[in-house]
Design a protein around this motif. Structure first.
Motif, short mmCIF file in Angstrom:
data_model
loop_
_atom_site.label_atom_id
_atom_site.label_comp_id
_atom_site.label_asym_id
_atom_site.label_seq_id
_atom_site.Cartn_x
_atom_site.Cartn_y
_atom_site.Cartn_z
N TYR A 171 49.14 50.41 35.37
CA TYR A 171 48.12 50.30 34.31
C TYR A 171 48.65 49.45 33.15
CZ TYR A 171 45.35 54.08 36.44
OH TYR A 171 44.58 54.83 37.29
N TRP A 214 39.50 37.80 35.08
CA TRP A 214 40.45 37.81 33.97
C TRP A 214 40.03 36.74 32.97
CZ3 TRP A 214 43.68 41.74 33.63
CH2 TRP A 214 44.05 42.41 34.79
N VAL A 253 45.09 47.36 32.28
CA VAL A 253 43.78 47.94 32.58
C VAL A 253 43.85 49.45 32.41
CG1 VAL A 253 43.18 46.10 34.19
CG2 VAL A 253 44.29 48.16 35.06
N ARG A 282 40.62 41.97 31.53
CA ARG A 282 39.80 42.11 32.73
C ARG A 282 38.40 42.54 32.35
NH1 ARG A 282 40.20 40.28 38.02
NH2 ARG A 282 38.86 41.54 39.35
#
Length: 312
Positions: A266, A232, A271, A227
């Motif tokens: 996450y 993306w 991310v 990201r």
């Protein structure tokens, strides 16, 4: 697409190839895809060519309780004059039904392959449907592939090629009216939905910590995307997408349920920034009353579109 097929598709994408379950998953997925293709062609033909005095109801992928288990039905046709189970086989080769031992095999490329007997499968489905609906039920084995040929036929049920199926069903409708298809359909729709998720994960011996995490590049298909700048990016092929994470969330929901712990999100999406995660989940995984958890909004059409492109 039903959940059973989607689960196999996701596992084939997300399991490492050295996992013990990868070979059986991909082998059974291949068979399931062939079967689904035959059922889709059958439904399309019936919707296009079947001519009956009153329109029939076509229900697919039913699981009707019988004794300690369930009988799986590919397609069930409900009409005022008859009820019929269609056992669809999308196979190639020459087919041999052993009417004495009720076994079945096919010859393909000079090889003999023993397989589940379609007549036994159909008989079980017919008996389950008759008992559940309290109505007489017919059964037909449908050959969806033109590359299949019956050399020795079954004893109790007809085998009909897909092209001839509409004409055969029209013959069944020549009797007297005796059923209410709306009542029968309502009874069938009251059946509880089966949860294949836990059943298949336990059968294959797959847990959450064994699947590949990350947002999949739909071009490379086994590469996690990064990201950056609200998009993306795939470092392997250069492809980019604004919303590739949506499919990943739907995959997780199908495999492990719609509850998504924020801490795990996450890792799932790859991310680290909490503000980035918040933006990604804002509309796709809603907050509830329980802190630290979100609930993924089901959007099965995203998975269907993704996998239809993969397996077209």
């Amino acid at each position: 697409m039903n959940n059973e097929l989607l689960i196999r598709m996701i596992l084939a994408e997300r399991l490492p190839k050295n996992h013990a379950a990868w070979n059986p998953v991909t082998r059974e997925l291949k068979n399931a895809l062939a079967g689904a293709g035959g059922e889709e062609r059958t439904l399309a033909l019936l919707n296009k060519e079947l001519e009956l005095p009153e329109s029939p109801m076509l229900l697919k992928d039913l699981h009707i309780p019988i004794k300690e288990g369930y009988a799986q039905i590919d397609i069930l046709l409900l009409h005022r004059k008859f009820v019929c189970v269609l056992e669809v086989k999308n196979m190639t080769g020459e087919f041999y039904f052993d009417t004495e031992n009720f076994q079945f095999h096919r010859m393909i490329d000079g090889r003999r392959e023993g397989m589940k007997n379609p007549e036994s499968q159909l008989h079980r489905a017919v008996k389950a449907a008759e008992k559940f609906l309290h109505a007489p039920v017919d059964g037909i084995i449908v050959l969806a592939s033109r590359s299949g040929r019956v050399v020795e036929g079954p004893k109790h049920y007809p085998v009909v090629s897909l092209d001839y199926l509409p004409f055969y069903l029209e013959k069944l409708a020549e009797g007297e009216k005796r059923l209410d298809p709306l009542v029968l359909a309502a009874k069938l729709r009251s059946l509880p939905k089966r949860d294949f998720r836990k059943q298949l994960l336990e059968r294959y011996g797959v847990s959450l910590n064994e699947i590949r995490l990350g947002v999949t590049c739909k071009s490379c298909r086994n590469c996690a995307m990064i990201r950056s700048e609200r998009k993306w990016h795939c470092v392997r092929c250069g492809m980019y997408s604004k919303d590739a994470h949506e499919v990943t969330l739907q995959e997780f929901a199908v495999l492990f349920g719609e509850e998504l712990p924020t801490g795990f999100a996450y890792r799932l999406l790859g991310v680290e920034d909490k503000y980035v995660l918040y933006r990604l989940l804002e509309k796709s995984a809603l907050q509830g009353n329980e802190r630290g958890k979100r609930w993924i909004v089901p959007r099965p059409e995203l998975l269907e579109a993704y996998f239809r492109a993969v397996y077209r």
